[in-house]
Design an enzyme around this catalytic site. Structure first.
Site: not given
Length: 332
Positions: A56, A143
């Site tokens: 992110y 992830h």
């Protein structure tokens, strides 16, 4: 705000979690001040669970979460981050462009390298600890290991399990936008939790087939993300997106039909969409992507908005919700 433990780990999360991709400049810039104010507003609303990742904003989200929480009592909040993408400096000359191709309005000072190896997982955690300014991670997720199953199960997961045994992380799991591999993690490993994005929403309940029953049967938890299906369940307009792409006609039409029903009961579509997933007993937290105090205040209001039982009855009557799907407790 109600807190729930993740599986048998004892790690607490609030029923609503702060999804921090947005303050990593997802799609558009957010200032440092606005990011800090969003976290402050979330804290005031009772939110104590904050989810971030190196992906992110090329580490920006982690740095901002760390800075915003630095002066808060450590035992009062829970942070989850992720492994699988290492951030590698882009070169001696610094950024030569931006990262918008990956969805983030940040300079391309680094590039991502997929790495679910044992060494990669440990290095990722070490880097995240530094960016967050913490001495331990509450929850670590593998992830998006979709195309890396062999390495994720063979090396990445055992590495997380070892880090958990060492006390570097308290709970471990995997986070994905699909259900098949998450169900495998629940069946074949000792994860505490899985993060399922976009697959258990008011629009579609694919996660109800395997993931949620597996978690419930094994005493494990599910964190649900993507509850608005990329914004479609906030405002289903003709240009709305679904799964990060333009919404197909039939999907848009279904979302509009749901909105018509919620509107008849005086309920904003986003209120029903935000509250719906938490009705399943395996769901410990619902993550909301928040980038400003105004968005936090709206989420808090939607969390408290009355949802009449007749709303769910009408959704079922119109074939928009199956009879066996759980609805918010006390309002069925």
């Amino acid at each position: 705000m109600r807190r729930n433990a993740l599986g048998r780990s004892g790690v607490p999360v609030t029923a609503v979690g702060f999804g921090a991709a947005a303050i990593g400049n997802l799609f558009s810039p957010v200032t440092d001040e606005a990011a800090a104010q969003a976290v402050d507003a979330a804290w005031d609303a009772g939110i104590r669970y904050f989810d971030t990742a190196p992906h992110y904003g090329l580490g920006l989200s982690e740095r901002r979460i760390g800075a915003a929480l630095r002066d808060r009592p450590r035992e009062q909040y829970t942070v989850s981050t992720k492994v699988g993408r290492l951030l590698v400096p882009s070169g001696d000359g610094g950024a030569t462009g931006d990262d918008l191709a990956n969805g983030f309005a940040v300079p391309a000072t680094h590039h991502r390298v997929w790495d679910f190896s044992a060494d990669g997982v440990r290095r990722s955690i070490e880097d995240s600890l530094e960016r967050l300014g913490l001495d331990r991670i509450d929850v670590a997720f593998l992830h998006d290991p979709d195309g890396h199953a062999e390495e994720a199960f063979g090396q990445g997961y055992p590495a997380l399990e070892k880090l958990r045994s060492e006390g570097v992380v308290d709970a471990i799991g995997a986070g994905m936008n699909q259900t098949g591999m998450l169900a495998r993690f629940l069946r074949d490993t000792d994860v505490d939790v899985v993060l399922m994005a976009g697959r258990y929403t008011l629009l579609e309940q694919e996660g109800l087939a395997e993931v949620l029953p597996e978690a419930a049967a094994r005493g494990k938890s599910v964190v649900v993300g993507g509850v608005f299906n990329s914004g479609l369940l906030i405002d289903p307009h003709p240009d709305a997106r679904y799964d990060y792409a333009p919404a197909p006609g039939p999907v848009l039409a279904r979302a509009r039909r749901i909105q018509t029903v919620t509107g008849r009961h005086g309920v904003p579509l986003r209120a029903a969409a935000q509250r719906f997933p938490a009705a399943h007993p395996a769901v410990s937290s619902v993550l909301l992507g928040l980038r400003s105090p105004a968005e936090v205040r709206d989420a808090e209001a939607m969390h408290k908005h009355p949802l009449p039982a007749a709303l769910w009855d009408d959704l079922r009557a119109e074939g928009l919700l199956d009879a066996g799907v759980p609805v918010p407790a006390g309002e069925a």
